[in-house]
Every structure is written in structure tokens, then in C-alpha cells.
Motif scaffolding. Structure first.
Motif, mmCIF file in Angstrom:
data_model
loop_
_atom_site.group_PDB
_atom_site.id
_atom_site.type_symbol
_atom_site.label_atom_id
_atom_site.label_comp_id
_atom_site.label_asym_id
_atom_site.label_seq_id
_atom_site.Cartn_x
_atom_site.Cartn_y
_atom_site.Cartn_z
ATOM 1 N N MET B 21 0.877 -1.075 -0.213
ATOM 2 C CA MET B 21 -0.020 -0.065 -0.015
ATOM 3 C C MET B 21 0.829 1.085 -0.070
ATOM 4 N N ARG B 167 -18.906 -3.971 -0.568
ATOM 5 C CA ARG B 167 -17.799 -2.914 -0.801
ATOM 6 C C ARG B 167 -16.618 -3.493 -1.172
ATOM 7 N N LEU B 461 -16.280 2.468 -7.635
ATOM 8 C CA LEU B 461 -16.019 3.747 -6.478
ATOM 9 C C LEU B 461 -17.062 4.117 -5.699
ATOM 10 N N LEU B 465 -17.178 3.039 -1.622
ATOM 11 C CA LEU B 465 -17.219 4.152 -0.534
ATOM 12 C C LEU B 465 -18.506 4.449 -0.063
ATOM 13 N N GLU B 495 -13.934 1.994 7.697
ATOM 14 C CA GLU B 495 -14.166 3.140 8.210
ATOM 15 C C GLU B 495 -15.512 3.149 8.995
ATOM 16 N N ALA B 496 -15.434 3.542 10.296
ATOM 17 C CA ALA B 496 -16.549 3.322 11.041
ATOM 18 C C ALA B 496 -17.895 4.197 11.008
ATOM 19 N N ALA B 497 -17.763 4.909 9.784
ATOM 20 C CA ALA B 497 -18.822 5.883 9.191
ATOM 21 C C ALA B 497 -20.387 5.253 9.507
ATOM 22 N N GLY B 498 -20.680 5.760 10.682
ATOM 23 C CA GLY B 498 -22.252 5.618 11.201
ATOM 24 C C GLY B 498 -22.570 4.009 11.389
ATOM 25 N N ALA B 522 -18.439 6.619 23.050
ATOM 26 C CA ALA B 522 -17.778 7.621 24.007
ATOM 27 C C ALA B 522 -18.356 9.168 23.660
#
Ligand code: HEM
Lengths: 316, 535
Positions: B21, B167, B461, B465, B495-498, B522
Motif C-alpha cells: 500500500m 464494498r 468507487l 465508498l 471506516e466506522a462511518a455510522g 464515547a
């Protein structure tokens, strides 16, 4: 299609009004920011660690008067931003009505529209985050600052009279391609601001940084906006290529504008990769995101004014 | 064998390094940086004239830049090296990931972790509902997830669920489509061509017979010009409409065309060629890319012979279409070459579609043909077109003037129908104006593939995403009489988005309302209990 000078002048008036309102909102936000004495990060950690029973008294507004005032000023600033955005929308709509087409065919119109997207995107973001207790709204001033600067430049040096489209631009692709570019640029602006603030906040010891929200929140704002903007930007490039095929005889010709758009795309792809690469998460990725927006601005200003002046659609 | 070992180790390490990467990131950067000079410096492929100007302005720097390929960045070896490395890296990255993905698709979701409380998302509750019921309810709630139910010792049952496999699929499609895009782009560059030609809009014809039919022709590497798709065009007229301010509103050329199949039959089809609306014939497209004026002159030589010519003059001011050019004549009936080269004529100067005179200086005040006029110099002598050097059709060879072999013999401003007599009795008559169009012919058979891959890039894409890959676990433990302990855990794989909000909703649906749950995220107090019951 005849131009309506009356509608155009109303549009200009609304533009100026929106700019002044943004300016006021920005000032209010900065006052709020300065008044917020308790560092936001400290507050968030207190709630999260739940160390003793004092959490309730800490967050209760009545017991800490300066914060309450700050919050009130902040709400006021957000409301003012909303009002300004409405006036701004009216300016765009009037301009569109005056010229009988989408109002984004020159730099003035483009900048106006992209600032509107940035502000609208910001407000949507605030609305969606309203239930989580973050210090997000306090960042309003930092989002409005570039908007005010851009709109000032747009309204003065770059201002263009309402005029019909030259034949090269007279295509339905302008609606599709340019609106995508505007949307992406506006959202990338918010993302870039979030990453800049993230970088400020991670610089320990900076007084400005200590009042910012938790770095994790800034990072998340930057990422979530970039993730929305990148596909839109991809779409803008692809539709641009489709249009170029119809207008210029080739879908890709390494024209400076095209090249720079691709460079920005690659940089943003780099941003997403960096977030998935060990050792690059955090400040490294944030720098890349800021660089990405730098390329976008470069493309908007330098390439348009200095380079493309000799170029492409001056051709026919 | 001992010899081979270090070699393979080096190869393996190189390959690992290349496909990591971090390397991909570096190569992406390099690509971005390497492309920038292509936007900032003039490029041969875009405008060779500007490269020449730049070279004159920077006499020391320019040759170095030229040697290094900075004026032709996108064809330079170093640019190619970067993107080829990037794509090798991409293949090395994507192929193993595709195989891995195919394997994952066939496997059941991973086993439930021992301690669910350690996960980022966690909830726990007790209910009177029997364990079997809870399992069934959870399965119902997790419709659309991939689910595995497993038994643990002591009558404990667990559910592992996973969602968002698209994904990864989107991500792979995206990266593979990038490869496809590059290949299709390269093929197009290889077998395609572009040619430009100026045609008078007075019924003149153009046929795609070969590169020589064009004024400029840019072939792909494998195009030798012998197999161009045949077609013919006839330009019967050109109209431009302008606003009172002089801004152009619309351009269109009235064409007749014959496609390959029509050539034998001799049939013509009409077409209105406009900017943004090319004429498409199979893979070949014809574009209207420019226009201008060709003033027509008739020269009556002293012996009474006449010659007429209409040659395009180049617009020098796009706003007013003030044009500049040269129309050249050979004296008729002169067989002796030396003699001929003392009597050649050149009419050179300015053309204004709407004349505006400042003193005798001609300029143009409007781009449309309202009040045309020319301001011309007539030169006589040797035009130098036998010198073997190529000559611009828009200008005279200045060296001929400097050496005194081409002399100015008259100067005048003329309107249509006006004429000018030279000292030797020759008469130059300005007949009027013809319009010309500048056309571009493009051929690129790979274009539909490029579009297909571009759409796949975008779709992939978007999926990669927008879709969140996430896992959900439940452990259902029978806890004595009439009581079941339900423990839930969740983990976002990307990614923890939501995911937090979704997890809370599922937990709220599965756990009894009064259950105490530890705060999930938190700093974010959960919604009040009453609102949870409403869902
Ligand atoms: C032309 C070169 C490349 C471009 C333009 C590119 C672009 C992108 C973009 C825009 C994404 C975002 C999608 C997402 O986050 O899911 C992405 C993701 C990804 N790319 Fe690439 N890529 C390239 C080469 C590579 C290479 C060489 C590798 C492997 C070394 C790679 C590995 C990945 C991985 C693992 C992800 C997923 C990251 C994540 O899930 O957050 N890419 N790529």
C-alpha cells in the motif's frame, strides 16, 4: 434568449447581501470560539471517561455562564448562516432566471455556486450531527472564512456581467458536468477546512488548537465529506470527457484543465489510500487532503487565469 | 539451488514492496507530481507554436527541458514508467485480493468472539423470552445479512452475521476498471487518428482519402494512412449569428456527406454541423472547430488574362474576426521559371468583416459580414515558393522581401467591387468574401470501451465508498428460570462511518426496552429510552 438586466441586478444585490451576512455570521462564530473557554477536548474526555459524578454539573449550561453565552452566540451565527444561504440561493436563482440558463458558466458564477454548496453542505452536516454532543458548530467561522474570501474575490475582481453562453458552452452537458464539479469542489472545501483544523489541533500547545473539537471528530468530518465528494468529482471528470468528445473531438487531450483535474483526483485517491496505510493515518493523510484542495484551488484560479487564457475555448 | 534462493528472495521482496500500500501511495504521488509540468509548461501535443515561443523566451532552460521530455510529458518515458509501475502494483494488489474475496464469499461469517464487551459496539440484556425464540427473532431482524448460527458448550448459542460484501466487490471492480480504462485509452491512441482541414463554404468538397487531404494529420502509432475510412463532405454554407454586443450565439455549417456505403451509389445526405454536435459516421466523427473569411480577388494581368482566388485568411482577433492573410498568384502563361519568378504576385494584409477606419488604418468593429473591406499590400517578384522550404499559406516569405526579390508595388484599402491598378497595368479586383470552416476528423474505435470502463470505475468507487462492511454477533445464554441473557457485539470492518447508529437500532429491536446498556459511543449519550420504544 434575451438577458433581463433587472433580474440580474437583483441577483447582484442578493449576492452582496449574502456576502455581508456570511461575514457577520463568521464574526459571531469567531466570538463564540473565543468565548468558549473550556477546551472542547477536555469536556469530551470528561464525559467519556465518566471518572466521577461531576459530569452532570460540567455540561449543565446554567452553572457555567460564559459557555452558555458562547452557545447562544453560536446558535445565532448558525441561524444567520442559514439566512445567508437562503439569500445566496435566491441570488443564484435570480441570475439563472436573468440569463435563462444554469448560472455557472464563468468564474464569478462558478465561485458563487461552489460557495453555496460548501455552506449548504456544512449546514447539512450540522443538522445530521446535532444529536451528538460535539463542538462541531464552533468550526463555522473556519468554514465561512474561505467562503467569504472566495465570494469577495468573485464579486470584485472576477465579477462578470450576466451574458448568454458562447456556442461552445451551449450544451446540456454544462448543467451536468459543471454542477458536478461545483458540488465536488464545495464539499472538498469543507473537507479541506476540517483537515486543516485537524492539523492545527494535533499541534499540541497551540492556543488556537486547544479550543477545537476532538481530533477524531475533525478527522471523521474530513473523511466523510471527502468520501461524498470523490465520486462526484469522478463523475464530473467523466462527464467532462464526454462533453469534450462532443465539443473538441477527443475525450481526453491533456489540456491543462483536464490534467489538473486528474491530478486532484489522484491526490484524493492518495488521501483515501493513506487512511488505509499504516503510518499514514492521522496528520499524513490530513496533509494530503489539504494538498488535494490546494490543487483544486490552483486549477480554479491559476489554470483559468494564467494558463487557459490562451487556451481551448478561445479556439473557435 | 542454494544460488537460486537469494535471487527468489530478492524477487519476492521486490514484488512485496512494489505491491504494498505504501508503494502504491508513493506512486500515486509521483503520478500527480509528474503530471503537473504537463499542465504548466507548453506541450507539443497541444500547441507547438507556444513551445517555440517559450523556447525563444528561455533560451538556456528550454533545451534542457526539451531533452528531458518536459514539453511532451504524457509521451515521455518517465511518465510511462510511473503509471506502468503503478499498474503493476495495482495488479499485484488486486489479484490476491480478488482471490481472497472469492474465498470469503464462500465462507460462513467468522466465529463469535469470546468477549463481546471488548468490541467497539456492545449491548447486553436479559429477557424472559426463551433462547430459541431470541435466536429466531435475531435471524428475522438480520434479514439481508449473511448469518451463521453456532452452538457453544452449556447450551449457549451464537449468531455471527456479516454484511456489506459489496464494498469489496465495488473496490475490486473499481481497480480493475482502472486497468481496463488505461488499456482502452492506449489502444485508441494506437489505432486512432485526428486530422484537421479547412474547407471553403462555397460548395467545396473534402474526401477522407489519405493524410495528404488534411492540413494537419496526427496518426496513432499503428496508422500508416492507407486504410482511412472513406467518406466525402461538401460544405455548402456557414452561418454565424451574433448578439448586438458581438458575442457569438450560434455557428452552423450546412453539409452534404457521403458515408462509405454511399460513395458507390453517389447519394448525399444533408447535415447541419454545429459546435457540440459532430457528424458521426461509425467510428469516424467530423467536428466544426473553427471558421473564418476567405476574401476573393481577381487579378487581370496586363495581357488581359484573368486569375481568381479565394484563400482563407486567419482570424487574428476572435471578437471582431479581423483577419490576416496572403493570397498568391502565379502569372499565367509564363513558361520560363526565372521569368515567372520575377512576376509572381502576393496580396497580403488585413480583412475586416465590418470595417472601422482610423485614418487609413483598418480594423473591425463586428464579427459579422456587415461592411467588409480589405487593407492590402501588393507585392511583386519572387515568392520563394520554389525554394524547397514549406511556406505558410497565411504569410509571405519575409526573407524574399529582405533580399529585395519581392517588392511592394501598391497599397490600398478596398471594398467589395473596388479595384486597384498596379504601375505595370495589372488590375487587382476585390470580388467579395467566401466563408471557410475548419473541420476536424477524429477516429477512435476504442472510445465505447473507455466509456464502459469509466462507468465501471465510477460505479465501483461509489459502491466501495458507500457500502459499509460490518459484523454483528449475538450470544444467547440460558440464565436459569425464565431468563435469557443476550449479549450483542458489533464491529465495522472499514471506516466506522455510522455503524454505531445502526447497531443501536438493531440492539434496541432485539433487547427488552428496560435493559441497562453501557454507553455505546464515547461522549455520545444514547437516546432516551422512550424514543427507543417507538420504533
Ligand atoms: C492508478 C492507481 C490507483 C488509483 C487511482 C486508486 C484509487 C483508489 C481509490 C479512489 C480508492 C477509494 C475507494 C475506497 O476507499 O474504497 C481506493 C481504494 C483502495 N485501493 Fe486503490 N488506487 C490505485 C492503486 C492501488 C494499488 C496499487 C493498490 C495496492 C497496493 C491499491 C489498494 C487499494 C485498497 C486496499 C483500497 C481500499 C482502501 C479502503 O478500503 O479504505 N490501490 N483506491
Amino acid at each position: 434568449m434575451p438577458i433581463s438586466p433587472v433580474l440580474a441586478s437583483y441577483s447582484d444585490l442578493a449576492y452582496g447581501t449574502a456576502l455581508v451576512l456570511y461575514l457577520f455570521a463568521m464574526v459571531l462564530h469567531f466570538i463564540e470560539y473565543a468565548a468558549a473557554r473550556v477546551p472542547a477536548t477536555a469536556l469530551v474526555t470528561t464525559v467519556a471517561t465518566d471518572s466521577d459524578g461531576s459530569v452532570a454539573t460540567l455540561v449543565s449550561p446554567s452553572s457555567v455562564p460564559p459557555r452558555a453565552t458562547a452557545a447562544r452566540i453560536g446558535r445565532c451565527a448558525v441561524a444567520l448562516t442559514g439566512l445567508a444561504a437562503l439569500v445566496h440561493a435566491a441570488s443564484l436563482a435570480l441570475r439563472g432566471a436573468a440569463i435563462g440558463r444554469v448560472p455557472w458558466a464563468n468564474m464569478y458564477e462558478f465561485i458563487s455556486a461552489l460557495c453555496f454548496v460548501a455552506v449548504a453542505g456544512w449546514l447539512v452536516m450540522l443538522y445530521r450531527q446535532r444529536c451528538t454532543a460535539t463542538a462541531l458548530p464552533r468550526l463555522g467561522g473556519f468554514v465561512l472564512l474561505p467562503v467569504v474570501v472566495l465570494m469577495f474575490l468573485g464579486g470584485t475582481v472576477l465579477y462578470a456581467q450576466a451574458a448568454p453562453l458562447i456556442p461552445q458552452l451551449n450544451s446540456y452537458w454544462i448543467t451536468i458536468h459543471v454542477s458536478a464539479a461545483i458540488t465536488a469542489t464545495g464539499i472538498f472545501l469543507v473537507s479541506g477546512v476540517a483537515s486543516l483544523l485537524y492539523l492545527l489541533a494535533t499541534r499540541t500547545g497551540s492556543r488556537l488548537g486547544s479550543r477545537l473539537p476532538d481530533t477524531a471528530i475533525l478527522d471523521r468530518v474530513a473523511y466523510r465529506t471527502a468520501v461524498v465528494a470523490l465520486p462526484v468529482w469522478t463523475f464530473a471528470i467523466i462527464t467532462g470527457a464526454i462533453w469534450a468528445e462532443a465539443a473538441w473531438g477527443r475525450y481526453w487531450g491533456w489540456d491543462p484543465k483536464e490534467t489538473c483535474a486528474l491530478v486532484a483526483w489522484v491526490v484524493y485517491a492518495g488521501y483515501l489510500h493513506a487512511r488505509a496505510t499504516a503510518g499514514w493515518r492521522g496528520p499524513g493523510a490530513a496533509w494530503i487532503n489539504v494538498a488535494g484542495f490546494g490543487v483544486m484551488l490552483f486549477n480554479l484560479f491559476f489554470i483559468n487565469i494564467v494558463i487557459a487564457g490562451f487556451h481551448s475555448y478561445a479556439g473557435i | 539451488m542454494t544460488q537460486a534462493k537469494p535471487v527468489t528472495a530478492v524477487l519476492r521482496n521486490t514484488w512485496r514492496g512494489l505491491t504494498s500500500m505504501r508503494t502504491a501511495l508513493m506512486l500515486l504521488f509521483l503520478l500527480a507530481v509528474a503530471a503537473l509540468p504537463g499542465a504548466l509548461l507548453p506541450q507539443y501535443s497541444l500547441n507547438p507554436q507556444r513551445v517555440r515561443t517559450y523556447s525563444e523566451q528561455h533560451p538556456t532552460l528550454a533545451p534542457v527541458l526539451d531533452r528531458l521530455g518536459f514539453f511532451d510529458v504524457f509521451a515521455s518515458p518517465w511518465f510511462a514508467a510511473i503509471y506502468l509501475l503503478l499498474f503493476v502494483s495495482l495488479v499485484g494488489c488486486v489479484v490476491p485480493r480478488s482471490i481472497d474475496y472469492a474465498r470469503q464469499l464462500r465462507k460462513a461469517p467468522v466465529i463469535t468472539p469470546r468477549n463481546l464487551a471488548r468490541l467497539p459496539h456492545h449491548a447486553r440484556g436479559e429477557t424472559e423470552v426463551a433462547p430459541g425464540e431470541v435466536i429466531a427473532a435475531t435471524q428475522r431482524r438480520l434479514r439481508g445479512w449473511r448469518i451463521a448460527v453456532r452452538d457453544e458448550p452449556g447450551g449457549v448459542q451464537t449468531i455471527s452475521a456479516e454484511r456489506g460484501y459489496l464494498r469489496e466487490a465495488g473496490n475490486l471492480v473499481f481497480h480493475l476498471a482502472l486497468l481496463g480504462l488505461l488499456v482502452a485509452f492506449a489502444i485508441g491512441k494506437l489505432v486512432g487518428y485526428q486530422g484537421q482541414v479547412i474547407v471553403l463554404a462555397n460548395g467545396s468538397q473534402f474526401c477522407n482519402s489519405g493524410p495528404l487531404a488534411y492540413d494537419s494529420f496526427r496518426p496513432g502509432r499503428s496508422v500508416d494512412g492507407t486504410a482511412l475510412t472513406p467518406f466525402c463532405l461538401q460544405v455548402n454554407g456557414f452561418t454565424a449569428t451574433y448578439l448586438p454586443t458581438g458575442e457569438a450565439e450560434d455557428f452552423r455549417a450546412a453539409l452534404l456527406y457521403q458515408g462509405t456505403d454511399d460513395l458507390a451509389a453517389g447519394t448525399w445526405h444533408p447535415y447541419q454541423l454545429k459546435v457540440n454536435e459532430p457528424l458521426r459516421m461509425g467510428g469516424t466523427r467530423v467536428y466544426l472547430i473553427g471558421h473564418g473569411y476567405a476574401p476573393q480577388f481577381t487579378v487581370t494581368f496586363p495581357d488581359g488574362q484573368q486569375r481568381s482566388a479565394a484563400v482563407q485568411w486567419a482570424p487574428v482577433e476572435l471578437g471582431t474576426m479581423l483577419s490576416e492573410g496572403t493570397t498568391k498568384f502565379d502569372p499565367p502563361g509564363v513558361t520560363d521559371d526565372a521569368e515567372r519568378r520575377t512576376r509572381q504576385l502576393a496580396i497580403t494584409g488585413l480583412f475586416a468583416p465590418t470595417a472601422a477606419l482610423r485614418g487609413s488604418l483598418l480594423s473591425s468593429s463586428f464579427p459579422a459580414l456587415l461592411d467588409p473591406a480589405v487593407a492590402i499590400d501588393v507585392l511583386k517578384g519572387d515568392l520563394g515558393n520554389n525554394s524547397g522550404r514549406g511556406q505558410s499559406i497565411f504569410s509571405i516569405d519575409q526573407s524574399m522581401v529582405d533580399s529585395g526579390r519581392l517588392k511592394q508595388v501598391a497599397r490600398s484599402n478596398l471594398g467589395p467591387g473596388e479595384q486597384l491598378a498596379l504601375p505595370d497595368g495589372t488590375i487587382v479586383h476585390f470580388d467579395g468574401v467566401t466563408r471557410f470552416v475548419s473541420l476536424q476528423v477524429s477516429y477512435d474505435p476504442a472510445q465505447p470501451w473507455v466509456l464502459t470502463f469509466a462507468v465501471l470505475v465510477l460505479g465501483g468507487l461509489g459502491l466501495s465508498l458507500a457500502v459499509k462492511r460490518r459484523r454483528f454477533w449475538a450470544r444467547v445464554t440460558p440464565g436459569g428460570a425464565d431468563s435469557t441473557v443476550v449479549e450483542l457485539g458489533g464491529l465495522a470492518r472499514t471506516e466506522a462511518a455510522g455503524y454505531g447508529e445502526e447497531f443501536d437500532r438493531i440492539a434496541a429491536d432485539l433487547l427488552p426496552p428496560e435493559t441497562a446498556r453501557p454507553p455505546v459511543a464515547a461522549g455520545a449519550p444514547g437516546p432516551p429510552r422512550t424514543s427507543r420504544e417507538g420504533r
